[in-house]
Design a protein around this motif. Structure first.
Motif, mmCIF file in Angstrom:
data_model
loop_
_atom_site.group_PDB
_atom_site.id
_atom_site.type_symbol
_atom_site.label_atom_id
_atom_site.label_comp_id
_atom_site.label_asym_id
_atom_site.label_seq_id
_atom_site.Cartn_x
_atom_site.Cartn_y
_atom_site.Cartn_z
ATOM 1 N N SER A 53 0.836 -1.193 0.000
ATOM 2 C CA SER A 53 0.000 0.000 0.000
ATOM 3 C C SER A 53 0.877 1.253 0.000
ATOM 4 C CB SER A 53 -0.908 -0.052 1.226
ATOM 5 O OG SER A 53 -1.366 1.218 1.550
ATOM 6 N N ASP A 54 1.929 1.267 0.838
ATOM 7 C CA ASP A 54 2.861 2.400 0.858
ATOM 8 C C ASP A 54 3.448 2.636 -0.528
ATOM 9 O OD1 ASP A 54 2.496 2.873 3.503
ATOM 10 O OD2 ASP A 54 4.406 2.026 4.177
ATOM 11 N N ALA A 55 3.847 1.544 -1.188
ATOM 12 C CA ALA A 55 4.476 1.673 -2.503
ATOM 13 C C ALA A 55 3.521 2.345 -3.486
ATOM 14 C CB ALA A 55 4.909 0.302 -3.014
ATOM 15 N N ASP A 97 12.544 6.892 0.973
ATOM 16 C CA ASP A 97 11.523 7.899 0.713
ATOM 17 C C ASP A 97 10.539 7.983 1.876
ATOM 18 O OD1 ASP A 97 12.691 8.423 -1.688
ATOM 19 O OD2 ASP A 97 11.269 7.247 -2.882
ATOM 20 N N LEU A 98 10.197 6.831 2.405
ATOM 21 C CA LEU A 98 9.221 6.785 3.498
ATOM 22 C C LEU A 98 9.768 7.500 4.734
ATOM 23 C CD1 LEU A 98 6.420 5.554 3.617
ATOM 24 C CD2 LEU A 98 7.404 3.506 4.654
ATOM 25 N N LEU A 136 9.561 11.255 4.494
ATOM 26 C CA LEU A 136 8.226 11.854 4.657
ATOM 27 C C LEU A 136 7.744 11.814 6.107
ATOM 28 C CD1 LEU A 136 6.425 10.500 1.470
ATOM 29 C CD2 LEU A 136 7.612 12.667 1.787
ATOM 30 N N LYS A 137 8.536 11.213 6.972
ATOM 31 C CA LYS A 137 8.148 11.102 8.382
ATOM 32 C C LYS A 137 7.677 12.431 8.993
ATOM 33 C CE LYS A 137 7.313 9.235 12.275
ATOM 34 N NZ LYS A 137 6.432 10.399 12.478
ATOM 35 N N PRO A 138 8.361 13.564 8.728
ATOM 36 C CA PRO A 138 7.916 14.814 9.378
ATOM 37 C C PRO A 138 6.490 15.224 9.003
ATOM 38 C CG PRO A 138 10.074 15.101 8.342
ATOM 39 C CD PRO A 138 9.581 13.756 7.933
ATOM 40 N N PHE A 139 5.935 14.679 7.927
ATOM 41 C CA PHE A 139 4.572 15.036 7.518
ATOM 42 C C PHE A 139 3.524 14.156 8.187
ATOM 43 C CE2 PHE A 139 7.373 16.433 4.148
ATOM 44 C CZ PHE A 139 6.919 17.718 3.913
#
Lengths: 162, 162
Positions: free
Chosen positions: A13-15, A44-45, A48-51
């Motif tokens: 799902s993440d992909a 990439d994941l 995006l952690k700060p979001f």
């Protein structure tokens, strides 16, 4: 047949979300900030952690005073990524403008020619973030789709004076 | 007959400009800032003095660093007055948004719904001002006329979502 309708495992799902046009731009915008290559080892994941904020993380951030500069910076990157994704989709230049009134209240617009293609009243900016990658991708994708539809509905306003 | 075509004496000419819808709003915006009544004794013309710079006064202002806060404040009042004049003429709510990039460069927009009714790239903001009342009135009046024409040309964009 029924299996294909089930929720895929989280990694799959993440992909799928990571491959969407908005998230691709968000990753590019984040990598572009990293001029010294400190984040080269990050996936990439991870980038995006700060979001992404869990409900507990959200609640832990006080709504007092002005938002953290880091948070404002991520907010701007989020809308910049939408702007660039709109440009790629429509060939139309898009500029963001932000106005912070006070203590986490404000307004963000993305402008294409004389058209306001995204119009967002901001509140509780201190807690800017999304509960999951899926929600982040959906939010950005929705702004992108609406903006593209606006430009296609009002092309003469978007190209005014060009 | 020929006399009526001659330039009127300066005082008469000032009175004509002072009566224009934009200048009337500019005077109102200035008076509204004066909560303690310090300017009650000032004429309208005196009140507008900060918007008027002779070429010598302009040249005397250095273009270094960020513009004076007082100058930025007058710039905002100028565009607010245009916004309010547009609202009175069209019944459409208008919001200003300003972005100062650096050292006197920036952008000012006035937004009505999803329509950018005034779009102004700012430069040399340090020296914001006009050589005469006539030039001040003409500049504001031109923005006002163009904005009203935009709203009448694209009413569905100006009223989008309303």
């Amino acid at each position: 047949m029924a299996e294909t309708l089930e929720t895929p495992p989280e990694a799959d799902s993440d992909a799928v979300w990571l491959a969407t046009p908005f998230v691709q731009q968000l990753i590019k915008q984040m990598r572009a900030q990293d001029s010294h290559g400190h984040w080269d080892g990050k996936s990439d994941l991870q980038l995006l952690k700060p979001f992404i904020l869990t409900p507990e993380e959200r609640r832990a951030i006080p709504l007092l005073g002005d938002p953290d500069p880091e948070t404002l910076w991520h907010l701007e990157i989020f809308y910049n990524a939408i702007a660039v994704a709109i440009e790629r989709e429509t060939g139309q230049m898009v500029s963001p403008m932000m106005k912070m009134h006070h203590e986490g209240f404000g307004r963000m617009v993305l402008l294409a020619g004389r058209l306001v293609v995204v119009n967002k009243q901001l509140r509780d900016v201190h807690r800017f973030g999304f509960p999951s990658l899926a929600k982040l991708a959906e939010a950005g994708g929705k702004f992108l789709d609406e903006a593209v539809a606006m430009i296609r509905t009002y092309p003469d306003v978007a190209q005014y004076g060009a």
